[in-house]
Enzyme design. Structure first.
Site, PDB file in Angstrom:
ATOM      1  N   HIS A 149     -38.233 -11.117  36.959  1.00  0.00           N
ATOM      2  CA  HIS A 149     -39.667 -11.385  37.054  1.00  0.00           C
ATOM      3  C   HIS A 149     -40.394 -10.183  37.649  1.00  0.00           C
ATOM      4  O   HIS A 149     -41.465  -9.793  37.177  1.00  0.00           O
ATOM      5  CB  HIS A 149     -39.917 -12.638  37.891  1.00  0.00           C
ATOM      6  CG  HIS A 149     -41.289 -13.193  37.728  1.00  0.00           C
ATOM      7  ND1 HIS A 149     -42.271 -13.063  38.689  1.00  0.00           N
ATOM      8  CD2 HIS A 149     -41.875 -13.874  36.702  1.00  0.00           C
ATOM      9  CE1 HIS A 149     -43.388 -13.639  38.275  1.00  0.00           C
ATOM     10  NE2 HIS A 149     -43.174 -14.140  37.077  1.00  0.00           N
ATOM     11  N   CYS A 150     -39.802  -9.575  38.656  1.00  0.00           N
ATOM     12  CA  CYS A 150     -40.407  -8.394  39.281  1.00  0.00           C
ATOM     13  C   CYS A 150     -40.592  -7.245  38.290  1.00  0.00           C
ATOM     14  O   CYS A 150     -41.528  -6.452  38.420  1.00  0.00           O
ATOM     15  CB  CYS A 150     -39.534  -7.901  40.425  1.00  0.00           C
ATOM     16  SG  CYS A 150     -39.185  -9.093  41.724  1.00  0.00           S
ATOM     17  N   LEU A 151     -39.710  -7.158  37.326  1.00  0.00           N
ATOM     18  CA  LEU A 151     -39.709  -6.033  36.392  1.00  0.00           C
ATOM     19  C   LEU A 151     -40.698  -6.196  35.246  1.00  0.00           C
ATOM     20  O   LEU A 151     -40.916  -5.241  34.491  1.00  0.00           O
ATOM     21  CB  LEU A 151     -38.312  -5.859  35.803  1.00  0.00           C
ATOM     22  CG  LEU A 151     -37.226  -5.353  36.758  1.00  0.00           C
ATOM     23  CD1 LEU A 151     -35.838  -5.559  36.153  1.00  0.00           C
ATOM     24  CD2 LEU A 151     -37.440  -3.878  37.107  1.00  0.00           C
TER      25      LEU A 151
END
Length: 352
Positions: free
Chosen positions: A343-345
């Site tokens: 999700h962060c990416l």
């Protein structure tokens, strides 16, 4: 691209940030190249997992890749061909970048459900409170994407990270006090003023606050590692069963806060308790491994797994949380060393 001529705010003009399960046109990624995040041979080790992530997304939508230069673009194409990715599903923007965490420095896409228009909010980015300079190239990413897509863009003028907020698509936003109220972000703004920015530039009606984030999370407590909406009135909330674990108290505090929350219609949140993985420790470092850092995309729900005893339990629970959606577990043991996951990416672009 043009600076938005909205006489008022995006919300006043009918724009809102849709829930992640809303259909995507594409998902945007900033391809990792900086060894400051994955040092030594770790960058090469994480790339196969990252390329598998691209392939999984591309099964259901386009993947927009922001590449640091033409040389990196050529490398990416060659690597994707090796794993049989349909290159017709891949788009590129060539621009200098600093780091890989597109959720935080990338564009925030808003839509107007009535007019079917789309726009970009260009929040400021300061690398999680100035922890990892330089970050100026990443801070220019939203405008580069807006120019590529020919979309209007508006800049609120404050620091905001995509991983610090989660949405139900029906007017409610979840966030954490430890991050958005941290003095290393917007020290001149009160909680009430920050909420006004969230209302105005994300197009929401309600902001719900949990307390803090998990150990190993260098973002000061992003919500996408602890609590996520899975539909308009249901969340998955990370819990830790081991009272001796460092995450036990904070996650229990968050859970109790969530139980007391009510949606605008007065309804209590449905809460699915999602176990944390057993501590994901690599070379003595406690990483922020979390099953909540999943990405909902057209192809399914891409879930990070860590060769961990709790992987199967989490996959089964998320399967129940997302009936009708394919659960796609992908190994993230090398990626998580960089202190973030799928999700962060990534940052989704809605289809209109």
């Amino acid at each position: 691209m043009s600076e938005s001529n909205f006489f008022s705010t995006p919300k006043d003009s009918g724009f809102t940030f849709p829930a992640e399960w809303y259909p995507h046109r594409a998902t945007w990624l900033t391809f990792p190249h900086n060894e400051a995040s994955w040092q030594g041979d770790r960058l090469a080790k994480m790339r196969p997992q990252y390329l598998n992530f691209i392939k999984a997304i591309s099964e259901g939508e386009n993947v927009g890749i922001i590449a640091n230069d033409e040389q990196l673009k050529s490398f990416i194409i060659a690597e994707l061909e090796k794993i049989n990715v349909d290159l017709n599903k891949i788009e590129f923007i060539i621009k200098p970048t600093n780091d890989a965490w597109c959720r935080d420095h990338g564009p925030a896409f808003l839509i107007n459900p009535e007019t079917k228009e789309k726009m970009i909010v260009d929040w400021g980015h300061n690398a999680w409170g100035g922890k990892y300079p330089p970050y100026d190239d990443d801070n220019r990413t939203p405008r580069a994407v807006a120019q590529y897509l020919g979309l209007p863009v508006v800049s609120p003028g404050i620091i905001m990270e995509g991983g610090s907020v989660d949405f139900n698509g029906a007017g409610t936003l979840l966030t954490s006090k430890s991050c958005l109220l941290n003095k290393n972000r917007n020290p001149h703004l009160s909680q009430a003023v920050i909420e006004e920015f969230l209302y105005s530039f994300y197009g929401v009606e309600q902001v719900l606050w949990v307390e803090d984030g998990i150990v190993g999370d260098d973002t000061d407590g992003h919500i996408d590692d602890t609590t996520r909406f899975v539909n308009e009135d249901t969340i998955v909330a990370c819990v830790e069963s081991d009272r001796n674990d460092e995450n036990y108290d904070v996650l229990n505090t968050n859970l109790n806060m969530l139980k007391d929350m009510r949606l605008p219609n007065g309804k209590q949140l449905n809460i699915i308790e999602l176990p944390m993985p057993k501590a994901v420790v690599i070379d003595g470092f406690r990483t922020p491994g979390s099953y909540a850092n999943f990405l909902i995309c057209n192809a399914g729900v891409i879930v990070p797994v860590f060769n961990n005893p709790n992987d199967t339990v989490a996959i089964d629970l998320l399967g129940q949380a997302f009936p009708g959606r394919k659960i796609i577990p992908l190994e993230a043991t090398e990626i998580i060393w960089g202190q973030g996951s799928f999700h962060c990416l990534s940052q989704q672009e809605p289809l209109v």
